[in-house]
Design a protein around this motif. Structure first.
Motif, mmCIF file in Angstrom:
data_model
loop_
_atom_site.group_PDB
_atom_site.id
_atom_site.type_symbol
_atom_site.label_atom_id
_atom_site.label_comp_id
_atom_site.label_asym_id
_atom_site.label_seq_id
_atom_site.Cartn_x
_atom_site.Cartn_y
_atom_site.Cartn_z
ATOM 1 N N THR A 36 0.822 -1.217 0.000
ATOM 2 C CA THR A 36 0.000 0.000 0.000
ATOM 3 C C THR A 36 0.858 1.272 0.000
ATOM 4 O O THR A 36 0.311 2.372 -0.115
ATOM 5 C CB THR A 36 -0.980 0.031 1.197
ATOM 6 O OG1 THR A 36 -0.277 -0.308 2.394
ATOM 7 C CG2 THR A 36 -2.116 -0.961 0.995
ATOM 8 N N GLY A 37 2.172 1.135 0.171
ATOM 9 C CA GLY A 37 3.049 2.303 0.055
ATOM 10 C C GLY A 37 3.680 2.764 1.351
ATOM 11 O O GLY A 37 4.328 3.817 1.390
ATOM 12 N N LYS A 38 3.549 1.985 2.407
ATOM 13 C CA LYS A 38 4.098 2.379 3.714
ATOM 14 C C LYS A 38 5.614 2.624 3.624
ATOM 15 O O LYS A 38 6.117 3.655 4.090
ATOM 16 C CB LYS A 38 3.807 1.279 4.755
ATOM 17 C CG LYS A 38 2.316 0.974 4.920
ATOM 18 C CD LYS A 38 2.059 -0.085 5.979
ATOM 19 C CE LYS A 38 2.550 -1.478 5.631
ATOM 20 N NZ LYS A 38 1.843 -2.102 4.480
ATOM 21 N N THR A 39 6.325 1.674 3.033
ATOM 22 C CA THR A 39 7.788 1.799 2.942
ATOM 23 C C THR A 39 8.193 2.925 1.990
ATOM 24 O O THR A 39 9.157 3.657 2.256
ATOM 25 C CB THR A 39 8.390 0.447 2.503
ATOM 26 O OG1 THR A 39 8.108 -0.517 3.533
ATOM 27 C CG2 THR A 39 9.891 0.532 2.305
ATOM 28 N N GLN A 40 7.455 3.085 0.911
ATOM 29 C CA GLN A 40 7.767 4.178 -0.021
ATOM 30 C C GLN A 40 7.578 5.535 0.648
ATOM 31 O O GLN A 40 8.386 6.449 0.456
ATOM 32 C CB GLN A 40 6.899 4.065 -1.281
ATOM 33 C CG GLN A 40 7.189 2.822 -2.124
ATOM 34 C CD GLN A 40 8.629 2.750 -2.590
ATOM 35 O OE1 GLN A 40 9.163 3.705 -3.166
ATOM 36 N NE2 GLN A 40 9.289 1.627 -2.319
ATOM 37 N N ILE A 41 6.544 5.679 1.446
ATOM 38 C CA ILE A 41 6.320 6.940 2.183
ATOM 39 C C ILE A 41 7.472 7.189 3.159
ATOM 40 O O ILE A 41 7.961 8.320 3.285
ATOM 41 C CB ILE A 41 4.951 6.906 2.907
ATOM 42 C CG1 ILE A 41 3.808 6.991 1.882
ATOM 43 C CG2 ILE A 41 4.835 8.047 3.928
ATOM 44 C CD1 ILE A 41 2.411 6.773 2.469
ATOM 45 N N CYS A 42 7.936 6.146 3.820
ATOM 46 C CA CYS A 42 9.073 6.295 4.761
ATOM 47 C C CYS A 42 10.335 6.766 4.032
ATOM 48 O O CYS A 42 11.067 7.631 4.537
ATOM 49 C CB CYS A 42 9.347 4.974 5.471
ATOM 50 S SG CYS A 42 8.054 4.481 6.616
ATOM 51 N N HIS A 43 10.602 6.189 2.864
ATOM 52 C CA HIS A 43 11.747 6.637 2.061
ATOM 53 C C HIS A 43 11.578 8.114 1.690
ATOM 54 O O HIS A 43 12.499 8.915 1.819
ATOM 55 C CB HIS A 43 11.855 5.798 0.777
ATOM 56 C CG HIS A 43 12.476 4.442 0.955
ATOM 57 N ND1 HIS A 43 11.872 3.432 1.666
ATOM 58 C CD2 HIS A 43 13.645 3.921 0.504
ATOM 59 C CE1 HIS A 43 12.654 2.354 1.630
ATOM 60 N NE2 HIS A 43 13.739 2.621 0.933
#
Ligand code: ATP
Ligand code: MG
Length: 238
Positions: A36-43
């Motif tokens: 869902t994009g959790k890791t992409q948002i953290c990056h």
């Protein structure tokens, strides 16, 4: 007292439902199923925190605690380039830490109380905050211990956020079927883990293609409604 600051997510819509971006002095939890994009948002936040205030950042550095081994320096390079930061500098400004188990994760956070003020850290990421705890305290017989440890850990993170006016961002993977978690007191109905800690809870879900939908849960002080954003090669965008 230092005032609350905000870090842009890269998406104006997502910033809007957050009241301007991810806030300092609090914990923001991004929860949702895989992809869902959790890791992409953290990056993206680890890059954006480095931007000057007029571009939505805090001219600060990030600590990235990775529990699942999904951090990618190539993503930092691409996202940095896309916002006009020098990729090598952007990578230097992210203190990467792999946490191998929950005790390790807890001790990393304890050490941050001396590390953060010496290093201009304005964002601490834990991706994910729950995975080690879930793996190490499985089943009903460990629930009470798991909840107690996780709540103490979240309390430490809240103290860190308040003491140093920084943003703490945590992720929490929940399954597509939230009923799987009913009866598990460490997650509220709907799946977030911050039930007993103050903070902002953001539910993510998939839409068509690279579109994702975010919704703030249980926050009377924030605007209602949903934000649509996309995950692109350049990062999080409207
Ligand atoms: P999990 O719960 O499994 O950790 P997550 O919520 O952390 O999942 P992410 O890893 O943030 O999910 O998102 C993965 C999605 O991000 C991919 O499915 C893809 O759509 C998108 N993505 C990742 N890298 C790129 C890229 N370089 N260019 C475009 N989209 C990308
Ligand atoms: Mg992830």
């Amino acid at each position: 007292r230092l005032s609350i600051k905000k870090i842009t997510t890269g998406s104006r819509e997502l910033d809007n439902i957050l009241g301007g971006g991810v806030e300092t002095k609090t914990i923001t939890e991004f929860f949702g199923e895989y992809g869902t994009g959790k890791t992409q948002i953290c990056h993206q936040l680890s890059v954006n925190v480095q931007l000057p205030p007029e571009k939505g950042g805090l001219s600060g550095k990030a600590v990235y605690v990775d529990t699942e081994g999904t951090f990618r320096w190539e993503r930092i390079e691409a996202m940095a380039r896309a916002v006009g930061l020098e990729p090598d500098k952007a990578m230097e400004n992210i203190f990467y830490q792999r946490a191998y188990n929950s005790d390790h994760q807890i001790s990393i956070v304890e050490e941050l109380f001396s590390f953060v003020p010496k290093n201009n850290v304005r964002l601490v990421v834990l991706d994910s905050v729950t995975s080690h705890f879930r793996a190490e305290y499985p089943g009903r017989e460990h629930l009470a211990e798991r909840q107690q440890k996780l709540n103490a850990h979240l309390h430490q993170l809240m103290r860190l956020a308040e003491a140093y006016n920084l943003a703490v961002v945590v992720t929490n993977q929940v399954m597509a079927r939230p009923d799987v978690f009913y009866g598990d007191p460490t997650v509220a109905v709907g799946g977030h883990v911050l039930a007993h800690t103050p903070g902002v809870r953001v539910q993510l879900r998939k839409s068509k293609g690279n579109k994702r939908i975010a919704r703030i849960v249980d926050a009377p002080h924030l605007p209602e409604g949903e934000a649509v954003f996309v995950i692109t090669e350049e990062g999080i965008r409207d």
